[in-house]
Design an enzyme around this catalytic site. Sequence first.
Site, PDB file in Angstrom:
ATOM      1  N   LYS A  87     163.796  34.667 -17.259  1.00 58.28           N
ATOM      2  CA  LYS A  87     162.787  34.903 -15.922  1.00 58.28           C
ATOM      3  C   LYS A  87     162.181  36.151 -15.977  1.00 58.28           C
ATOM      4  O   LYS A  87     162.756  36.769 -16.841  1.00 58.28           O
ATOM      5  CB  LYS A  87     164.066  34.910 -14.712  1.00 58.28           C
ATOM      6  CG  LYS A  87     163.244  34.451 -13.406  1.00 58.28           C
ATOM      7  CD  LYS A  87     163.063  33.043 -13.366  1.00 58.28           C
ATOM      8  CE  LYS A  87     162.418  32.601 -11.933  1.00 58.28           C
ATOM      9  NZ  LYS A  87     162.472  31.218 -11.984  1.00 58.28           N
ATOM     10  N   LYS A  99     170.298  25.314 -16.683  1.00 58.88           N
ATOM     11  CA  LYS A  99     169.218  24.211 -16.231  1.00 58.88           C
ATOM     12  C   LYS A  99     168.532  23.595 -17.186  1.00 58.88           C
ATOM     13  O   LYS A  99     168.537  22.470 -17.512  1.00 58.88           O
ATOM     14  CB  LYS A  99     168.345  24.801 -15.199  1.00 58.88           C
ATOM     15  CG  LYS A  99     167.543  23.950 -14.663  1.00 58.88           C
ATOM     16  CD  LYS A  99     166.172  24.848 -13.869  1.00 58.88           C
ATOM     17  CE  LYS A  99     166.716  25.896 -12.843  1.00 58.88           C
ATOM     18  NZ  LYS A  99     165.657  26.239 -11.911  1.00 58.88           N
ATOM     19  N   SER A 153     157.384  21.360 -17.481  1.00 58.82           N
ATOM     20  CA  SER A 153     156.754  22.445 -18.266  1.00 58.82           C
ATOM     21  C   SER A 153     157.218  22.274 -19.539  1.00 58.82           C
ATOM     22  O   SER A 153     156.035  22.551 -20.377  1.00 58.82           O
ATOM     23  CB  SER A 153     157.612  23.851 -17.881  1.00 58.82           C
ATOM     24  OG  SER A 153     156.944  24.407 -16.429  1.00 58.82           O
ATOM     25  N   GLN A 183     168.907  29.579 -15.670  1.00 59.73           N
ATOM     26  CA  GLN A 183     167.823  29.050 -16.235  1.00 59.73           C
ATOM     27  C   GLN A 183     168.398  28.338 -17.578  1.00 59.73           C
ATOM     28  O   GLN A 183     168.022  27.423 -18.124  1.00 59.73           O
ATOM     29  CB  GLN A 183     166.411  29.897 -16.626  1.00 59.73           C
ATOM     30  CG  GLN A 183     165.470  29.209 -16.619  1.00 59.73           C
ATOM     31  CD  GLN A 183     164.627  28.579 -15.604  1.00 59.73           C
ATOM     32  OE1 GLN A 183     164.537  29.322 -14.604  1.00 59.73           O
ATOM     33  NE2 GLN A 183     164.264  27.342 -15.764  1.00 59.73           N
ATOM     34  N   GLY A 195     155.456  29.712 -13.284  1.00 59.62           N
ATOM     35  CA  GLY A 195     155.496  30.154 -11.880  1.00 59.62           C
ATOM     36  C   GLY A 195     156.949  30.007 -11.157  1.00 59.62           C
ATOM     37  O   GLY A 195     157.851  29.518 -11.648  1.00 59.62           O
ATOM     38  N   ASP A 196     156.863  30.724 -10.026  1.00 62.69           N
ATOM     39  CA  ASP A 196     158.177  30.626  -9.195  1.00 62.69           C
ATOM     40  C   ASP A 196     157.666  31.327  -7.808  1.00 62.69           C
ATOM     41  O   ASP A 196     156.199  30.951  -7.524  1.00 62.69           O
ATOM     42  CB  ASP A 196     159.153  31.701  -9.838  1.00 62.69           C
ATOM     43  CG  ASP A 196     160.851  31.270  -9.216  1.00 62.69           C
ATOM     44  OD1 ASP A 196     161.455  30.232  -9.652  1.00 62.69           O
ATOM     45  OD2 ASP A 196     161.009  32.151  -8.310  1.00 62.69           O
TER      46      ASP A 196
HETATM   47  P1  NDP Z   1     156.604  29.185  -2.930  1.00 61.97           P
HETATM   48  O1  NDP Z   1     156.084  30.784  -3.320  1.00 61.97           O
HETATM   49  O2  NDP Z   1     155.532  28.540  -3.323  1.00 61.97           O
HETATM   50  O3  NDP Z   1     157.294  29.209  -1.922  1.00 61.97           O
HETATM   51  C1  NDP Z   1     158.379  29.711  -1.277  1.00 61.97           C
HETATM   52  C2  NDP Z   1     158.767  29.402   0.200  1.00 61.97           C
HETATM   53  O4  NDP Z   1     159.996  29.998   0.281  1.00 61.97           O
HETATM   54  C3  NDP Z   1     157.819  29.893   1.166  1.00 61.97           C
HETATM   55  O5  NDP Z   1     157.578  29.069   2.106  1.00 61.97           O
HETATM   56  C4  NDP Z   1     158.360  31.389   1.522  1.00 61.97           C
HETATM   57  O6  NDP Z   1     158.037  31.584   2.632  1.00 61.97           O
HETATM   58  C5  NDP Z   1     160.025  31.050   1.407  1.00 61.97           C
HETATM   59  N1  NDP Z   1     160.688  31.968   1.169  1.00 61.97           N
HETATM   60  C6  NDP Z   1     160.255  32.917   0.094  1.00 61.97           C
HETATM   61  N2  NDP Z   1     161.218  33.874   0.030  1.00 61.97           N
HETATM   62  C7  NDP Z   1     162.080  33.994   1.356  1.00 61.97           C
HETATM   63  C8  NDP Z   1     163.023  34.583   1.893  1.00 61.97           C
HETATM   64  N3  NDP Z   1     163.199  35.532   1.249  1.00 61.97           N
HETATM   65  N4  NDP Z   1     163.550  34.335   3.167  1.00 61.97           N
HETATM   66  C9  NDP Z   1     162.903  33.225   3.777  1.00 61.97           C
HETATM   67  N5  NDP Z   1     162.031  32.305   2.855  1.00 61.97           N
HETATM   68  C10 NDP Z   1     161.471  32.620   1.773  1.00 61.97           C
HETATM   69  O7  NDP Z   1     157.958  29.144  -4.125  1.00 61.97           O
HETATM   70  P2  NDP Z   1     158.433  27.829  -4.947  1.00 61.97           P
HETATM   71  O8  NDP Z   1     158.313  26.678  -3.644  1.00 61.97           O
HETATM   72  O9  NDP Z   1     157.944  27.665  -6.419  1.00 61.97           O
HETATM   73  O10 NDP Z   1     159.990  28.286  -4.732  1.00 61.97           O
HETATM   74  C11 NDP Z   1     160.843  28.063  -3.944  1.00 61.97           C
HETATM   75  C12 NDP Z   1     162.121  27.741  -4.799  1.00 61.97           C
HETATM   76  O11 NDP Z   1     162.513  27.180  -5.607  1.00 61.97           O
HETATM   77  C13 NDP Z   1     162.568  29.412  -5.356  1.00 61.97           C
HETATM   78  O12 NDP Z   1     164.108  29.265  -5.089  1.00 61.97           O
HETATM   79  C14 NDP Z   1     162.429  28.997  -6.930  1.00 61.97           C
HETATM   80  O13 NDP Z   1     163.186  29.877  -7.687  1.00 61.97           O
HETATM   81  C15 NDP Z   1     162.779  27.470  -6.918  1.00 61.97           C
HETATM   82  N6  NDP Z   1     162.287  26.788  -8.029  1.00 61.97           N
HETATM   83  C16 NDP Z   1     160.992  26.791  -8.245  1.00 61.97           C
HETATM   84  C17 NDP Z   1     160.418  26.097  -9.286  1.00 61.97           C
HETATM   85  C18 NDP Z   1     159.074  25.772  -9.248  1.00 61.97           C
HETATM   86  O14 NDP Z   1     158.523  25.141 -10.051  1.00 61.97           O
HETATM   87  N7  NDP Z   1     158.063  26.618  -8.647  1.00 61.97           N
HETATM   88  C19 NDP Z   1     161.307  25.247  -9.921  1.00 61.97           C
HETATM   89  C20 NDP Z   1     162.672  25.310  -9.727  1.00 61.97           C
HETATM   90  C21 NDP Z   1     163.250  26.264  -8.695  1.00 61.97           C
HETATM   91  P3  NDP Z   1     157.003  33.072   3.140  1.00 61.97           P
HETATM   92  O15 NDP Z   1     155.672  32.423   2.524  1.00 61.97           O
HETATM   93  O16 NDP Z   1     157.267  33.193   4.446  1.00 61.97           O
HETATM   94  O17 NDP Z   1     157.421  33.893   2.238  1.00 61.97           O
HETATM   95  O1  2IT Z   2     163.348  27.974 -11.742  1.00 64.02           O
HETATM   96  C1  2IT Z   2     162.646  27.142 -12.298  1.00 64.02           C
HETATM   97  O2  2IT Z   2     163.110  26.463 -12.951  1.00 64.02           O
HETATM   98  C2  2IT Z   2     161.242  27.562 -12.461  1.00 64.02           C
HETATM   99  N1  2IT Z   2     160.738  28.395 -11.642  1.00 64.02           N
HETATM  100  C3  2IT Z   2     160.100  26.812 -13.158  1.00 64.02           C
HETATM  101  C4  2IT Z   2     160.337  27.417 -14.388  1.00 64.02           C
HETATM  102  C5  2IT Z   2     159.416  26.854 -15.690  1.00 64.02           C
HETATM  103  O3  2IT Z   2     159.533  27.319 -16.832  1.00 64.02           O
HETATM  104  O4  2IT Z   2     158.703  25.867 -15.531  1.00 64.02           O
END
Ligand code: NDP
Ligand code: 2IT
Length: 450
Positions: free
Chosen positions: A127, A115, A382, A112, A166-167
């Site tokens: 985090k 990034k 954010s 992070q 969130g994450d």
């Molecule tokens: P969500 O919880 O909305 O969605 C996660 C998705 O990934 C679900 O479809 C989930 O499936 C799947 N998943 C999670 N863990 C696993 C696993 N161990 N194996 C296989 N599938 C998995 O999360 P986000 O979309 O917010 O986050 C997804 C990724 O993006 C993460 O790596 C996060 O760190 C990253 N990220 C998120 C940001 C954000 O703003 N939200 C910003 C930047 C990066 P299931 O429902 O079956 O668990």
């Molecule tokens: O991995 C990421 O950059 C996030 N989950 C978003 C972090 C944020 O503070 O919006």
Amino acid sequence: MNEYLKTVIEQTECRNEKEPEFLQAVHEVLTTIEPVVEQNKDLYKSVALLERMTEPERVILFRVPWTNDKGEVVVNRGYRIQFSSLIGPYKGGLRFHPSVNLSIMKFLGFEQIFKNALTGLPIGGAKGGSDFDPKGKSDNEIMRFCQSFMTELYRHIGQDVDVPAGDIGVGGREIGYLFGQYKRIRNAYEGGVLTGKDIVYGGSLARKEATGYGLMFFMREMLGAHNTCIMGKTITISGSGNVAIYACEKAQAMGGKVVAMSDSNGCIYDENGIDLDCVKEIKEVKRGRIKEYLECHPNAKYIEKSGVENPVWTIKTDIALPCATQNELILEDAKNLVSNGVIAVGEGANMPCSEEATKYLQENGVLVAPAKASNAGGVATSAIEMSQNSMRYYYTFEEVEAKLDCIMTNIFKACKEASDEYGLNNNYVAGANIAAFKKLAGAMVAQGIV
Ligand code: NDP
Ligand code: 2IT
């Protein structure tokens, strides 16, 4: 390899030997910034720059007791890694997933910092999260968990101190419960203490869409630099959460054909193109499983996950977008993608490609968009949410999206310029690390030994 760099890598491995994900993230950064370290090795060594950059400023670990609907008391573990306040208040998401541990929290906090530096906005790196599993929990259980989590976390955060978001497992519903409890404890409306809030109480338009949209803006720039585009390309996406859904939405708007999405149980393949409204209904409304897609689209295929191969990467595609989790695209998957003719991989998740997979893809001429750069649109928006909270004024959706587009375009430029400057042959993974590291190293030297 440069002696100083080698020593720091060895020391980091020794000090954190039980933290494989953290070591993986540190190894990738340290090995790719070598040309910059080589130019400045005496200065960096004299101020222990790399030793400080790889050690979190503060690690907070706490107990989270809560009561489930059966009246039983459950104890989870809470974390907040305040990794770096070098260029702004600690900033980064919260992850609720049973796999959460110290190594995963530290890798995410470390990534992070870089990034956030790439966004060009004043945000440090952090985090947090918990090993709490939201799956199958009632709304009331989620609320009680979030309230207990915040009852400890509140004393460590603040709109000028540390701003979570969130994450995985933490979306608008969880941020709402966390914000409500923070406000109640503090007896003050400090809107900028959390981001990803709902629009009605201080959120930003386009924050929900930002990570996925940002990924596609970055992909557009990267493909454009290689004289190609999204239009007409076949695209596969892993995950079906926040990042995956909005990457799909923008990919479709740009004329791409998304044919696959997944969750942790398996993946759907729809040769006619994914019906995103159906996916949104399953995931955002019903909180169901991706398999349910077949109820509306019986001609689509469902491939259950089994063995080491990730089924979503066995499907023929031009562009692959891993948007689920870390190390979900390993060497075997990279081989499958290459043999099916993939031209680009865009990391929407954090560290979704293993180091071996990235290397294999790059050696086979595949363009790799690195997570620290390509998924930075979420945290950048954010930061735009924080600035709106400070101004007490809101931008329109179009205004936020235009700012996001501009930020992602600039991030790609920075990655490309660094890759060109050091003769790295379109290695944007190294380019992103170098561009971010140079900013951070400058700030670290300027601020003295802290
Ligand atoms: P969500 O919880 O909305 O969605 C996660 C998705 O990934 C679900 O479809 C989930 O499936 C799947 N998943 C999670 N863990 C696993 C696993 N161990 N194996 C296989 N599938 C998995 O999360 P986000 O979309 O917010 O986050 C997804 C990724 O993006 C993460 O790596 C996060 O760190 C990253 N990220 C998120 C940001 C954000 O703003 N939200 C910003 C930047 C990066 P299931 O429902 O079956 O668990
Ligand atoms: O991995 C990421 O950059 C996030 N989950 C978003 C972090 C944020 O503070 O919006």
